[in-house]
Write an enzyme that holds these catalytic residues in place. Structure first.
Site, mmCIF file in Angstrom:
data_model
loop_
_atom_site.group_PDB
_atom_site.id
_atom_site.type_symbol
_atom_site.label_atom_id
_atom_site.label_comp_id
_atom_site.label_asym_id
_atom_site.label_seq_id
_atom_site.Cartn_x
_atom_site.Cartn_y
_atom_site.Cartn_z
ATOM 1 N N PHE A 195 0.857 -1.183 0.000
ATOM 2 C CA PHE A 195 0.000 0.000 0.000
ATOM 3 C C PHE A 195 0.892 1.232 0.000
ATOM 4 O O PHE A 195 1.313 1.718 1.046
ATOM 5 C CB PHE A 195 -0.920 -0.020 1.219
ATOM 6 N N ALA A 196 1.209 1.714 -1.196
ATOM 7 C CA ALA A 196 2.137 2.837 -1.345
ATOM 8 C C ALA A 196 1.423 4.151 -1.050
ATOM 9 O O ALA A 196 0.355 4.431 -1.606
ATOM 10 C CB ALA A 196 2.717 2.850 -2.754
ATOM 11 N N HIS A 197 2.034 4.965 -0.191
ATOM 12 C CA HIS A 197 1.431 6.249 0.156
ATOM 13 C C HIS A 197 2.480 7.128 0.825
ATOM 14 O O HIS A 197 3.566 6.669 1.171
ATOM 15 C CB HIS A 197 0.234 6.051 1.091
ATOM 16 N N ALA A 198 2.143 8.377 1.011
ATOM 17 C CA ALA A 198 2.988 9.328 1.726
ATOM 18 C C ALA A 198 2.068 10.299 2.458
ATOM 19 O O ALA A 198 0.838 10.198 2.368
ATOM 20 C CB ALA A 198 3.907 10.066 0.756
#
Length: 271
Positions: free
Chosen positions: A66-69
Site C-alpha cells: 500500500f504505497a502512500h505518503a
C-alpha cells in the site's frame, strides 16, 4: 464518505504491470495518478522515499503493498491507482514478499478516506482471489463495489476455539486495561488504518468492541501517547523506530489477518 470505487481514478488500473524492482513498481502506480492529474511527480517520489527511509512497512499483507505518503501540496485530489504485476517483486519484507499487487494512495487530508480503507482491508482479507482474477477495470470495480459487510465471511478467517466472553465487566477489569490500543505506521493514515480495521473486527467478534478504543497514529504521536494505551500494534520496521515506549509493542505481519491479531490479543491479554 468516499468509497474505493469512487477513489479509484478511471484508467488508473494496470492489471499486467511490469517492474524490475519495488521502486519501479511504486513509480508505475504513481505514474497512473500523475497521468490523471491527481498528484504531481513529487508525491510519487515521496512514496518511494518513505520506503527508503523506514523500510517495507507498506507491505501489509502477503503479496500486497500500500504505497502512500503524507498529505501535501503534491496531492491535487484524493485518489488511488491499482497495479497488478505479472512478475512479483521483492520489497525486502520478512514474510509478505514477493509483491504482485501495489495500490498507490494519495490523500489531501487525514480523514476523508477512512471508509475506503475499511473496505479495502476487508476485501483483501475476504476477496483476494477475486481481486487477483479480475481481467479488466470493469471486472475489478465489480469486486470493489460488491458488499463487504458480511461479518460471517470476515469472521471465517479468525481462529476457531473459545472466544472471550462479552461480559459487561469488560476487558479492562481483567487486565487492568486503559481502554485503548494504538496501531502505528509512519504516516498515521495508511497502513495503521488497515491494522485498526482488522483489530476492530476481532474485538467485535469477542464482544469487546464497546470497551476498547482503537486509534491509528504515526510514529511521532505514538511515542508521545504510548502511555495512554495498553499496547501498540505495528510492523517490524516501525517497531524498530519506536524503541522502548514504556508499553508492549507487538509486531503484526499480515495487517488483514484476523487470526494473527486474534492470537496477538490472546497473548497480550493472557487469555
Amino acid at each position: 464518505m468516499a468509497t474505493l470505487d469512487s477513489l479509484l481514478v478511471p484508467g488508473a488500473v494496470d492489471l499486467h504491470g511490469t517492474a524490475k524492482d519495488w521502486r519501479a513498481a511504486i513509480h508505475l502506480a504513481g505514474s497512473l495518478l500523475e497521468e490523471a492529474g491527481t498528484i504531481t511527480a513529487d508525491y510519487t517520489e515521496a512514496m518511494v522515499h518513505s520506503v527508503e527511509e523506514t523500510g517495507p512497512y507498506i507491505v501489509v499483507a502477503p503479496g500486497f503493498a500500500f504505497a502512500h505518503a503524507r498529505p501535501s501540496e503534491a496531492v491535487k485530489e484524493t485518489s488511488l491507482s491499482w497495479v497488478r504485476l505479472d512478475k512479483p517483486v521483492e520489497f525486502g519484507h520478512d514474510s509478505n514478499d514477493p509483491v504482485d499487487l501495489v495500490v498507490a494512495f494519495a490523500a489531501r487530508s487525514d480523514s476523508e478516506h477512512l471508509q475506503a480503507m475499511k473496505q479495502l482491508a476487508k476485501l483483501l482479507a475476504t476477496k483476494r482471489d477475486e481481486l487477483d482474477s479480475a481481467e479488466s477495470e470493469e471486472g475489478l470495480r465489480a469486486v470493489l463495489t460488491a458488499s463487504t459487510s458480511s461479518k460471517k465471511r470476515a469472521a471465517s478467517t479468525a481462529t476457531s476455539g473459545p472466544k472471550a466472553q462479552p461480559a459487561k465487566q469488560t476487558a479492562a477489569d481483567s487486565v487492568a486495561s486503559k481502554g485503548k490500543i494504538l496501531t502505528v505506521c509512519g504516516n498515521g493514515l495508511g497502513t495503521s488504518l488497515f491494522l485498526k480495521n482488522t483489530l476492530e473486527q476481532v474485538l467485535d467478534e469477542w464482544g469487546w468492541g464497546p470497551y476498547l478504543t482503537v486509534e491509528a497514529t504515526d510514529t511521532i504521536s505514538a511515542k508521545g501517547r504510548a502511555g495512554e494505551a495498553d499496547f501498540l500494534l505495528t510492523s517490524g520496521e516501525i517497531a524498530a523506530t519506536l524503541g522502548d515506549v514504556g508499553v508492549p509493542v507487538y509486531v503484526i505481519q499480515d495487517f488483514t489477518s484476523m487470526s494473527e491479531i486474534d492470537g496477538a490479543l490472546r497473548e497480550l491479554y493472557d487469555i
